[in-house]
Design an enzyme around this catalytic site. Structure first.
Site, PDB file in Angstrom:
ATOM      1  N   SER A 115       0.790  -1.235   0.000  1.00  0.00           N
ATOM      2  CA  SER A 115       0.000   0.000   0.000  1.00  0.00           C
ATOM      3  C   SER A 115       0.816   1.277   0.000  1.00  0.00           C
ATOM      4  O   SER A 115       0.238   2.363  -0.109  1.00  0.00           O
ATOM      5  CB  SER A 115      -0.970   0.003   1.178  1.00  0.00           C
ATOM      6  OG  SER A 115      -2.038  -0.873   0.922  1.00  0.00           O
TER       7      SER A 115
ATOM      8  N   PHE B  94      -9.527 -12.188   1.285  1.00  0.00           N
ATOM      9  CA  PHE B  94      -8.461 -12.732   2.129  1.00  0.00           C
ATOM     10  C   PHE B  94      -8.941 -13.073   3.538  1.00  0.00           C
ATOM     11  O   PHE B  94      -8.171 -13.053   4.497  1.00  0.00           O
ATOM     12  CB  PHE B  94      -7.289 -11.763   2.174  1.00  0.00           C
ATOM     13  CG  PHE B  94      -6.714 -11.472   0.814  1.00  0.00           C
ATOM     14  CD1 PHE B  94      -6.300 -12.494  -0.011  1.00  0.00           C
ATOM     15  CD2 PHE B  94      -6.641 -10.170   0.345  1.00  0.00           C
ATOM     16  CE1 PHE B  94      -5.789 -12.241  -1.280  1.00  0.00           C
ATOM     17  CE2 PHE B  94      -6.134  -9.898  -0.911  1.00  0.00           C
ATOM     18  CZ  PHE B  94      -5.710 -10.940  -1.734  1.00  0.00           C
TER      19      PHE B  94
ATOM     20  N   THR C 135      -6.343 -16.621   4.783  1.00  0.00           N
ATOM     21  CA  THR C 135      -5.132 -15.999   4.264  1.00  0.00           C
ATOM     22  C   THR C 135      -4.518 -16.736   3.087  1.00  0.00           C
ATOM     23  O   THR C 135      -4.414 -16.192   1.983  1.00  0.00           O
ATOM     24  CB  THR C 135      -4.097 -15.863   5.400  1.00  0.00           C
ATOM     25  OG1 THR C 135      -4.658 -15.037   6.417  1.00  0.00           O
ATOM     26  CG2 THR C 135      -2.811 -15.240   4.893  1.00  0.00           C
TER      27      THR C 135
ATOM     28  N   TYR D 245     -10.736   2.632   6.012  1.00  0.00           N
ATOM     29  CA  TYR D 245      -9.716   2.243   5.017  1.00  0.00           C
ATOM     30  C   TYR D 245     -10.276   1.193   4.061  1.00  0.00           C
ATOM     31  O   TYR D 245     -10.846   0.188   4.488  1.00  0.00           O
ATOM     32  CB  TYR D 245      -8.494   1.691   5.740  1.00  0.00           C
ATOM     33  CG  TYR D 245      -7.274   1.522   4.869  1.00  0.00           C
ATOM     34  CD1 TYR D 245      -6.298   2.510   4.827  1.00  0.00           C
ATOM     35  CD2 TYR D 245      -7.089   0.386   4.098  1.00  0.00           C
ATOM     36  CE1 TYR D 245      -5.165   2.358   4.044  1.00  0.00           C
ATOM     37  CE2 TYR D 245      -5.972   0.230   3.304  1.00  0.00           C
ATOM     38  CZ  TYR D 245      -5.011   1.217   3.285  1.00  0.00           C
ATOM     39  OH  TYR D 245      -3.891   1.070   2.494  1.00  0.00           O
TER      40      TYR D 245
ATOM     41  N   ASN E 244      -9.203  -0.618   0.101  1.00  0.00           N
ATOM     42  CA  ASN E 244      -8.416  -0.696  -1.124  1.00  0.00           C
ATOM     43  C   ASN E 244      -9.217  -0.280  -2.351  1.00  0.00           C
ATOM     44  O   ASN E 244      -8.654   0.175  -3.345  1.00  0.00           O
ATOM     45  CB  ASN E 244      -7.876  -2.117  -1.301  1.00  0.00           C
ATOM     46  CG  ASN E 244      -6.729  -2.402  -0.362  1.00  0.00           C
ATOM     47  OD1 ASN E 244      -5.624  -1.913  -0.539  1.00  0.00           O
ATOM     48  ND2 ASN E 244      -6.986  -3.180   0.678  1.00  0.00           N
TER      49      ASN E 244
ATOM     50  N   ARG F 128       0.072   8.819   5.457  1.00  0.00           N
ATOM     51  CA  ARG F 128      -0.152   8.586   6.883  1.00  0.00           C
ATOM     52  C   ARG F 128       0.718   9.519   7.719  1.00  0.00           C
ATOM     53  O   ARG F 128       1.829   9.869   7.328  1.00  0.00           O
ATOM     54  CB  ARG F 128       0.198   7.145   7.265  1.00  0.00           C
ATOM     55  CG  ARG F 128      -0.739   6.082   6.692  1.00  0.00           C
ATOM     56  CD  ARG F 128      -0.414   4.726   7.321  1.00  0.00           C
ATOM     57  NE  ARG F 128      -1.228   3.655   6.778  1.00  0.00           N
ATOM     58  CZ  ARG F 128      -2.467   3.375   7.176  1.00  0.00           C
ATOM     59  NH1 ARG F 128      -3.024   4.102   8.131  1.00  0.00           N
ATOM     60  NH2 ARG F 128      -3.133   2.376   6.641  1.00  0.00           N
TER      61      ARG F 128
ATOM     62  N   THR G  10       2.468   2.812   5.253  1.00  0.00           N
ATOM     63  CA  THR G  10       2.763   1.408   5.512  1.00  0.00           C
ATOM     64  C   THR G  10       2.355   0.590   4.298  1.00  0.00           C
ATOM     65  O   THR G  10       1.568   1.037   3.466  1.00  0.00           O
ATOM     66  CB  THR G  10       1.976   0.924   6.734  1.00  0.00           C
ATOM     67  OG1 THR G  10       0.601   1.300   6.573  1.00  0.00           O
ATOM     68  CG2 THR G  10       2.519   1.540   8.009  1.00  0.00           C
ATOM     69  N   GLY G  11       2.888  -0.610   4.200  1.00  0.00           N
ATOM     70  CA  GLY G  11       2.526  -1.486   3.094  1.00  0.00           C
ATOM     71  C   GLY G  11       2.480  -2.931   3.529  1.00  0.00           C
ATOM     72  O   GLY G  11       3.417  -3.423   4.168  1.00  0.00           O
ATOM     73  N   THR G  12       1.394  -3.595   3.202  1.00  0.00           N
ATOM     74  CA  THR G  12       1.303  -5.042   3.371  1.00  0.00           C
ATOM     75  C   THR G  12       0.887  -5.650   2.054  1.00  0.00           C
ATOM     76  O   THR G  12      -0.099  -5.221   1.454  1.00  0.00           O
ATOM     77  CB  THR G  12       0.264  -5.440   4.435  1.00  0.00           C
ATOM     78  OG1 THR G  12       0.636  -4.886   5.692  1.00  0.00           O
ATOM     79  CG2 THR G  12       0.175  -6.947   4.577  1.00  0.00           C
TER      80      THR G  12
END
Length: 414
Positions: free
Chosen positions: A104, A162, A165, A201, A203, A327, A341-343
């Protein structure tokens, strides 16, 4: 095999070279405070504590990350730290120069493109999304600003995608979606709130952002990232390869943690990331992300007016805010930093800079769906910006519980 490196390098002549010519530059500074933080006066930012930062990375390994690394750019000096492995099959040690999937953090790139279009008079942040993409969304009150600040109310389709997972990931690993496919998944559920009423939040918002980029420019998002950000900043390690599945060049493999305790990690490196696209499909490196966020906050990518709008914060919790694709995090020493941040499956990223862009850190652990590692990696910010003044314990978990919003934000597992 576990390896560790801590290094420093001085960038000569930093004051004589422009940021665009030398992308890795940085210098000591302070951060503009968030609503709950004090100001740090110029030149008074605590020195990075690299021993502490390396300890954070080692802790992440004990919690299940195969590898972890970080880079700090500060006052023309580059600090790097790395622990563990980039590839479990070969045992190759991870390096702070390895490329990785940034998840992200892509949202900040997408936002910059759209805000440049605002600067060019091609986009109005307060216009209805449907005025640019007729009939796309179920409510004409949803504006571009709502989308970029996660206040549209659009349901996040990743919650369902998801919920489980590994099965969820394997179902989409090689799948190619259109933007419209992803919006359709979202619109199968009602809005989570009235447009503009609350931060939530999703996507889906940045899928819509990608659609806006392509509609307004007539080009792919890849072309716009290249022409507006990657090439001007000289980002050598930053790519948008969708729908290709491989990471170009030397990179860290990603390892997804299954929901079942004790189950083997899943190598998730190769995937289309088509489920995310303009919301999370980019590839980069610690050097390039530090360069990007430093350039952004130093006014190299946007006008002062657009940058100010990007920093109009909506509260996320007591220590975090969200602007437009950006952020804000308030640290224990009273310093406020900005970034994202990114996941993405197999990768946790923290990429943040001081609010004038003069000190930046990017940290990466090559695992995900591991709440312990997630919380630990957040403490790299404390080590990089607060140094010895941090009041947050690295090893005892004194910081508030960390929760990534970037994938399936309504799924409480992470």
């Amino acid at each position: 095999m576990v390896s560790a490196t801590v290094g420093r390098g001085t960038a000569l002549g930093a004051v004589l070279l422009s940021l665009l010519a030398v992308p890795a530059q940085a210098a000591t500074t302070t951060a503009t405070p968030g609503p709950t933080t004090r100001a740090a006066t110029a030149g008074k930012l605590p020195a990075p504590d690299m021993s502490r930062l390396d300890g954070v990375l080692r802790t992440a390994l004990t919690q299940g990350a195969p590898g972890a690394m970080a880079r700090v750019d500060d006052n023309g000096t580059v600090h790097t730290a790395a622990e563990g492995v980039a590839d479990r099959s070969t045992g190759r040690g991870i390096s702070a120069t390895d490329r990785f999937r940034i998840g992200s953090v892509t949202k900040s790139f997408s936002t910059v493109v759209l805000l440049q279009l605002v600067d060019q008079g091609k986009l109005n942040l307060d216009a209805s999304v449907n005025s640019y993409l007729p009939g796309l969304l179920p409510d004409d009150r949803i504006t571009v600003r709502h989308v970029l600040s996660h206040r549209s109310g659009l349901y996040d389709y990743t919650n369902d995608m998801f919920e489980k997972t590994v099965p969820g990931f394997e179902a989409v690993r090689n799948k190619v979606f259109s933007y419209q496919d992803l919006v359709k998944l979202s619109l199968a559920k009602p809005l989570t709130n009235a447009p503009g009423a609350a931060y939530s939040y999703s996507n889906t918002n940045f899928v819509v952002a990608g659609m806006l980029i392509e509609k307004l420019t007539g080009h792919s998002v890849r072309t716009e990232y290249l022409g507006r950000i990657i090439n001007p900043l000289g980002l050598r390690d930053t790519f948008y390869v969708h729908p290709d599945t491989a990471i170009p060049g030397r990179h860290a493999n990603g390892y997804l943690t299954p929901d079942q305790a004790g189950a083997a990690l899943v190598d998730s490196t190769e995937q289309t990331v088509s489920w995310a696209q303009s919301a999370g499909a980019m590839i980069s490196s610690t050097r390039d992300l530090n360069t990007f966020f430093s350039a952004l906050m130093r006014g190299k990518l946007l006008s002062a007016a657009r940058l100010a709008q990007m920093r109009q914060w909506q509260p996320v919790n007591s220590t975090q805010g969200y602007g437009l694709g950006l952020r804000r995090r308030d640290l224990s020493c009273g310093i406020s930093v900005v970034g994202h941040t990114g996941t993405v499956q197999g990768y946790y990223t923290y990429a943040f800079t001081s609010q004038d862009g003069r000190r930046s850190v990017t940290a990466l652990a090559n695992t995900s769906n591991n709440a312990s590692v997630l919380g630990t990696m957040a403490r790299t910010l404390e080590a990089a910006f607060c140094g010895a003044q941090s009041t947050t314990s690295v090893t005892r978990g004194a910081a508030p519980a960390e929760r990534h919003e970037d994938i399936a934000p309504s799924v409480t597992r992470d």
